[in-house]
Design an enzyme around this catalytic site. Structure first.
Site, PDB file in Angstrom:
ATOM      1  N   HIS A   1      -1.367   3.911  -2.056  1.00  0.00           N
ATOM      2  CA  HIS A   1      -1.604   4.041  -0.616  1.00  0.00           C
ATOM      3  C   HIS A   1      -2.885   4.815  -0.367  1.00  0.00           C
ATOM      4  O   HIS A   1      -3.111   5.331   0.721  1.00  0.00           O
ATOM      5  CB  HIS A   1      -0.440   4.763   0.058  1.00  0.00           C
ATOM      6  CG  HIS A   1       0.880   4.170  -0.274  1.00  0.00           C
ATOM      7  ND1 HIS A   1       1.697   4.693  -1.243  1.00  0.00           N
ATOM      8  CD2 HIS A   1       1.497   3.068   0.204  1.00  0.00           C
ATOM      9  CE1 HIS A   1       2.780   3.939  -1.320  1.00  0.00           C
ATOM     10  NE2 HIS A   1       2.683   2.955  -0.464  1.00  0.00           N
TER      11      HIS A   1
ATOM     12  N   HIS B   1       2.490  -4.579  -0.402  1.00  0.00           N
ATOM     13  CA  HIS B   1       2.399  -4.507  -1.859  1.00  0.00           C
ATOM     14  C   HIS B   1       2.809  -5.813  -2.548  1.00  0.00           C
ATOM     15  O   HIS B   1       3.119  -5.798  -3.739  1.00  0.00           O
ATOM     16  CB  HIS B   1       3.297  -3.386  -2.388  1.00  0.00           C
ATOM     17  CG  HIS B   1       3.017  -2.041  -1.812  1.00  0.00           C
ATOM     18  ND1 HIS B   1       1.809  -1.415  -1.960  1.00  0.00           N
ATOM     19  CD2 HIS B   1       3.798  -1.192  -1.094  1.00  0.00           C
ATOM     20  CE1 HIS B   1       1.862  -0.223  -1.353  1.00  0.00           C
ATOM     21  NE2 HIS B   1       3.046  -0.078  -0.811  1.00  0.00           N
TER      22      HIS B   1
END
Lengths: 198, 334
Positions: free
Chosen positions: B221, B58
């Site tokens: 995700h 991320h």
């Protein structure tokens, strides 16, 4: 009993978990990521490693046992197990003796902490169910021995076999989980089997 | 899978080594296996420590935001996987400078479990006082009445920044925690995905989506969103995202807020600016003022293409803290 009792059981516990690894991985692979056996083996190897260093204080000894699992794995099962051990550790901080009459109370705090951390409820087909069954058995009969507890755990596994798993990754495969033993329940049974004195 | 990598199992470790090598004045790698990133140099005594943690994949979240005026340390797991309790405890130990530690991270089951456990262990072992603030800003992940179930996404960048500035002012753990919580409560985010990403260890895309489709509300995700349909024009997407955010928390005339239009990884800044012009118009039409807009790559999902939009509502205190100096390799506020 003293911490030395636990120290004496650790080698056979580790051995038992090593020999159960394949079974646990296999059960887990059908519903999860297939590494439960690895989690248990890593944890028990770590337990062996710290065996000699375990302090006399049951609280600190149980904390070290909890850390053996959290240190070696990021898996949720390892954390849930460690959570139960930690809850017991807090109760036993500063005490060098443990009596079997305390087990019911200790399992109770462990169960509450595990429920809280995993946000699971009883009846969802998780390790909580056999822990609860064992706890109830001890509450009704504090003299219950380990072998009888293992029997209670096996009964719980049997009872839940044909129910769907309702939480965790396995809930995605609810229907698929019907007819399968919950890997976490089986791992709990293997743990208890491992600490039965020879 | 088409990625620049060696052994997929070393993906995260090699990335961390490179990041610290590129910015040694900002980051240092510590902890068992090097899975804790801390600020270079020593901790300022008696400053409240702020730690975060979560899976890799991320960047700049989470490790990237270690730096002055931001985080003190961060535990990092494999791509999209929680760090271990041990790594989280190590991050907290590194961040502790005598005034306690705030754990500030996104609301994901595994992370919460492991971070709570780490906090308990440290309390028992070393008597380190700690608090938790969770980001749960993704409005598509649960309805408002189940707000505590929402996932944490890009809103955490505001929480890192604002709480980080409060800690630099040497405020107490209680104060830093309050400010972090109020910031978390003031953030609303929504995302939209155009393509999936690939987790190196898994080797295949996290989900499948047709070439001409998009998914509104998808998580970082690849968690399912609210609808999937033909890709719409940029302005329509921007309007819908604004609509979804203000349906969750209305913008009143006179409000001051920061707005983030964030790339999920592969979407270029050009496209973010196309969206931003709609957002600005909409917010100003409601009589509100945008402060310090953030348009760029602040919280990503590997090479996913898509966008997230975050509103962070400000009061005087949060606005001043948002604008206070901060520095990490990915973001400087002077």
């Amino acid at each position: 009993m003293k911490v030395s009792w636990l120290q004496d059981q650790l080698p056979q516990l580790a051995e038992h978990l090593e020999s159960s690894a394949e079974e646990l991985n296999g059960l887990d692979a059908q519903l999860g990521d297939g590494d439960l056996g690895v989690t248990m083996v890593r944890g028990s190897r770590q337990l062996l490693e710290i065996r000699e260093e375990l302090p006399d204080d049951w609280g600190m000894a149980l904390l070290k046992c909890a850390q053996a699992f959290t240190k070696t794995s990021g898996s949720s099962y390892g954390t849930i197990l460690a959570t139960g051990l930690m809850a017991m550790a807090k109760q036993k901080k500063g005490q060098a003796e443990m009596d079997s009459s305390e087990w019911a109370g200790l399992l109770k705090v462990a169960l509450e902490a595990m429920q809280h951390r995993g946000k699971a409820k009883l009846g969802q087909k998780t390790v909580l169910d056999p822990v609860s069954a064992a706890q109830k058995k001890l509450e009704s009969d504090p003299e219950t021995g380990l072998l009888d507890l293992i029997e209670v755990v096996q009964q719980t596994i049997d009872e839940f076999r044909d129910k769907p798993c309702q939480i965790g990754r396995a809930r995605i495969f609810q229907d698929k989980s019907i007819g399968l033993d919950d890997p976490g329940m089986v791992a709990f049974k293997r743990l208890l089997e491992g600490i039965v004195p020879n | 899978m088409k990625k620049l990598l060696n052994d997929p199992y070393k993906y995260v470790d090699e990335m961390l080594v490179g990041m610290c090598a590129a910015h040694p004045e900002i980051y240092r790698q510590t902890g068992e296996g090097g899975r804790v990133i801390a600020r270079a140099g020593s901790q300022r005594p008696d400053k409240v420590g702020i730690v975060s943690g979560g899976g890799s994949g991320h960047l700049p979240v989470f490790t990237g935001y270690v730096g002055h005026g931001l985080l003190d340390a961060c535990a990092i797991g494999d791509v999209f996987a929680s760090p271990s309790v041990e790594q989280m405890a190590e991050a907290m130990k590194v961040a502790h400078a005598g005034a306690g530690v705030l754990r500030l991270y996104g609301n994901y089951g595994g992370d919460v479990m492991n971070f709570d456990m780490a906090g308990e262990q440290l309390e028992m072992e070393e008597d380190i006082q700690s608090t938790t603030v969770l980001l749960a800003d993704d409005v598509s992940s649960a309805p408002p009445e189940e707000g505590e179930k929402r996932r944490g996404v890009a809103g955490m960048v505001y929480a890192f920044k604002i709480a980080g500035a409060a800690a630099e002012q040497m405020r107490s753990l209680e104060e830093v925690t309050r400010i972090a919580q109020e910031t978390a409560d003031s953030c609303r985010s929504v995302g939209a995905a155009l393509t999936p990403c690939t987790i190196p260890q898994a080797g295949k895309a996290t989900f499948e989506i047709a070439d001409d489709e998009m998914e509104m509300g998808m998580g970082i995700h690849g968690e399912p969103g609210v609808w999937r349909d033909k890709l719409k024009p940029a302005d329509d997407i921007a309007h819908e995202m604004v609509d979804r955010l203000i349906a969750d928390r209305a913008i009143d005339s006179g409000d001051r807020l920061s707005v983030m239009v964030n790339s999920l990884g592969a979407t270029p800044p050009e496209e973010l600016y196309i969206l931003y012009r709609v957002v600005k118009k909409r917010v100003e039409e409601l009589g509100a003022t945008i402060v310090m807009p953030l348009v760029g790559r602040y919280a990503t999902s590997m090479e996913m293409s898509g966008v997230s939009m975050t509103f962070c509502f400000l009061n005087q205190e949060r606005e001043a803290l948002l604008q206070a100096p901060a520095r990490c390799a990915f973001w400087q506020v002077e």
